[in-house]
Design a protein around this motif. Structure first.
Motif, short mmCIF file in Angstrom:
data_model
loop_
_atom_site.label_atom_id
_atom_site.label_comp_id
_atom_site.label_asym_id
_atom_site.label_seq_id
_atom_site.Cartn_x
_atom_site.Cartn_y
_atom_site.Cartn_z
N TRP A 1 1.20 2.39 -11.98
CA TRP A 1 0.77 1.82 -10.72
C TRP A 1 2.00 1.64 -9.85
N ASP B 1 -0.74 1.37 -1.02
CA ASP B 1 -2.17 1.62 -0.86
C ASP B 1 -2.33 3.14 -0.78
N TRP B 2 -3.51 3.63 -1.14
CA TRP B 2 -3.75 5.08 -1.14
C TRP B 2 -3.81 5.64 0.27
N LEU C 1 1.73 -0.38 2.68
CA LEU C 1 0.56 -1.24 2.60
C LEU C 1 -0.18 -1.27 3.92
N ARG D 1 -5.93 -4.43 3.17
CA ARG D 1 -5.73 -3.66 1.94
C ARG D 1 -6.90 -2.71 1.67
N GLY E 1 -5.42 1.99 -4.87
CA GLY E 1 -3.97 1.98 -5.00
C GLY E 1 -3.52 3.36 -5.44
N HIS F 1 -8.18 -0.49 -7.17
CA HIS F 1 -7.27 -1.54 -7.64
C HIS F 1 -7.81 -2.26 -8.87
#
Length: 132
Positions: free
Chosen positions: A63, A67-68, A83, A87, A91, A115
């Motif tokens: 991890w 953020d994706w 980020l 949010r 992730g 997440h």
């Protein structure tokens, strides 16, 4: 190389294939070597990289704080976590695990996961900034 991977990382290899009772023909993404670990390996089981870091490839996906995002457009240029103000649900996981195919066992491999997802082949790395 494909047959040398087992000297450097815990990868999707013959030991995993035996543990899962895979029969020939072997999956295309299988490393044709044996790292001695069917599943996760203890940290430090393989030699460190040139920076002295262990297990940067293979063993478990990691991890990261980002953020994706589907690409790197508008990504921070200073290396900080990317980020979103609100949010996202996803992730980023990086690298490959003990059960990842050849294309996934590389530092540039990245995946969007919720997440809340918890998997046996996912972990994280604790890091700290070094003072000058």
């Amino acid at each position: 190389s494909r047959d040398q991977a087992c000297h450097h990382a815990n990868v999707y290899d013959l030991s995993f294939g035996r543990a899962m009772r895979m029969t020939r023909p072997w999956n295309e993404g299988l490393f044709m070597c044996d790292d001695g670990h069917a599943f996760t390996a203890q940290v430090g089981s393989f030699p460190p990289n040139n920076f002295g870091l262990h297990d940067m490839l293979g063993n478990v996906r990691q991890w990261v704080a980002d953020d994706w995002h589907p690409d790197y457009r508008d990504a921070p240029a200073d290396g900080s976590a990317w980020l979103e103000p609100r949010r996202t649900r996803f992730g980023v996981l990086r690298g490959g695990a003990y059960n990842s195919d050849i294309a996934s066992v590389r530092s540039g491999a990245r995946y969007g996961y919720p997440h809340t997802e918890r998997l046996g082949n996912v972990g994280f790395r604790v890091a700290r900034d070094l003072a000058p």
